[in-house]
Motif scaffolding. Sequence first.
Motif, PDB file in Angstrom:
ATOM      1  N   LYS A 177       0.789  -1.354  -0.043  1.00 15.65           N
ATOM      2  CA  LYS A 177       0.012  -0.004   0.168  1.00 15.65           C
ATOM      3  C   LYS A 177       0.836   1.157   0.158  1.00 15.65           C
ATOM      4  O   LYS A 177       1.594   1.497   1.019  1.00 15.65           O
ATOM      5  CB  LYS A 177      -0.904   0.056   1.301  1.00 15.65           C
ATOM      6  N   VAL A 178       0.723   2.172  -1.097  1.00 11.57           N
ATOM      7  CA  VAL A 178       1.333   3.193  -1.190  1.00 11.57           C
ATOM      8  C   VAL A 178       0.778   4.553  -1.000  1.00 11.57           C
ATOM      9  O   VAL A 178      -0.065   4.661  -1.643  1.00 11.57           O
ATOM     10  CB  VAL A 178       2.114   3.265  -2.716  1.00 11.57           C
ATOM     11  N   ALA A 179       1.213   5.178  -0.187  1.00 13.55           N
ATOM     12  CA  ALA A 179       0.680   6.595   0.261  1.00 13.55           C
ATOM     13  C   ALA A 179       1.721   7.672  -0.366  1.00 13.55           C
ATOM     14  O   ALA A 179       2.920   7.757   0.006  1.00 13.55           O
ATOM     15  CB  ALA A 179       0.575   6.877   1.840  1.00 13.55           C
ATOM     16  N   VAL A 180       1.088   8.437  -1.171  1.00 17.25           N
ATOM     17  CA  VAL A 180       1.869   9.671  -1.922  1.00 17.25           C
ATOM     18  C   VAL A 180       1.584  10.577  -1.046  1.00 17.25           C
ATOM     19  O   VAL A 180       0.420  11.329  -1.053  1.00 17.25           O
ATOM     20  CB  VAL A 180       1.226   9.558  -3.360  1.00 17.25           C
ATOM     21  N   LEU A 181       2.539  11.043  -0.099  1.00 15.97           N
ATOM     22  CA  LEU A 181       2.637  12.212   0.586  1.00 15.97           C
ATOM     23  C   LEU A 181       2.565  13.620  -0.002  1.00 15.97           C
ATOM     24  O   LEU A 181       3.057  13.768  -0.938  1.00 15.97           O
ATOM     25  CB  LEU A 181       3.431  12.346   1.645  1.00 15.97           C
TER      26      LEU A 181
END
Length: 306
Positions: free
Chosen positions: A179-183
């Motif tokens: 799961k990738v969170a693009v900040l």
Amino acid sequence: MSGMPIHHSRYDALIRQAASLPPLKTAVVHPCSPETLGSAVDLNLQGVLDPVLVGPEKKIRALAAAAGISLAGLTIDPVEHSHAAADRAVELASTGRVKALMKGSLHSDELLSAIVGPSSRLKTERRMSHVYLMDIPAYDRLLAVTDAAITIQPDLDQKRDICQNAIDFLRLLGVDTPKVAVLAAVETVNSRMQATLDAAALTVMSARGQITGALVDGPLAFDNAISAEAARAKSIVSPVAGHADILLVPDIEAGNILAKQLIYFAGADAAGLVLGARVPIILTSRADSAKARTASAALAKLVAAG
């Protein structure tokens, strides 16, 4: 003591997995400080690495003698200075004589410049990027932070590569669908904030198959990325929010500050690798703990074997 974070030693399983593989033949580039030379020797004694010390032989031997470090059984590939050491290490890796590189006491830029230089065969079509795999006492899983060390101000295409490098890395380590969170600073798209535009684009690129093997969502602020409660408070419905495996940062300043805050304020260990070249590259820091150094080398073994 209830409520106090507990250190979970999440590197242990990866270190055990790497221990089942033979020592990784690694060029240690210009190991001319007590920390870098001592680290190479320690990793050799642990059976993690089979180091080739690439640097000025007289200097390395004098340093070992002064620090009481035994070089018994270690190979020294003599060159005159750090620039020549970087070039020689790249040559060794390009011809398959070593399977990984490890930074000694030279600037990262000097090593990376040799890796992307005209005579190097280590470049791929993918941009190189750095990933910290962090063991944070207060978080329920290993957390990757990228890119906090190489790409200063990545554009959208570079962020795509940085994202895919980290996804492929975690999948290799057994996380099936990271799961990738693009900040960004906010959770909504704002035309005046480039990080939010890039985050929205990366989310759509993932949905369209331009980024594969992961769930990607953004923009997300840091609190929503790692806290399900914070996400609920802001009515954010996302398969990533609160459960991120990867934090994709907007630029090197944000990544560097975030990683160092987690190390110094949250008690995190940070193992680091450069991905996207034909061999894994271990970038060590003088401030790294022994556990983080061992974990970085173990990760390089797993990547090289993968």
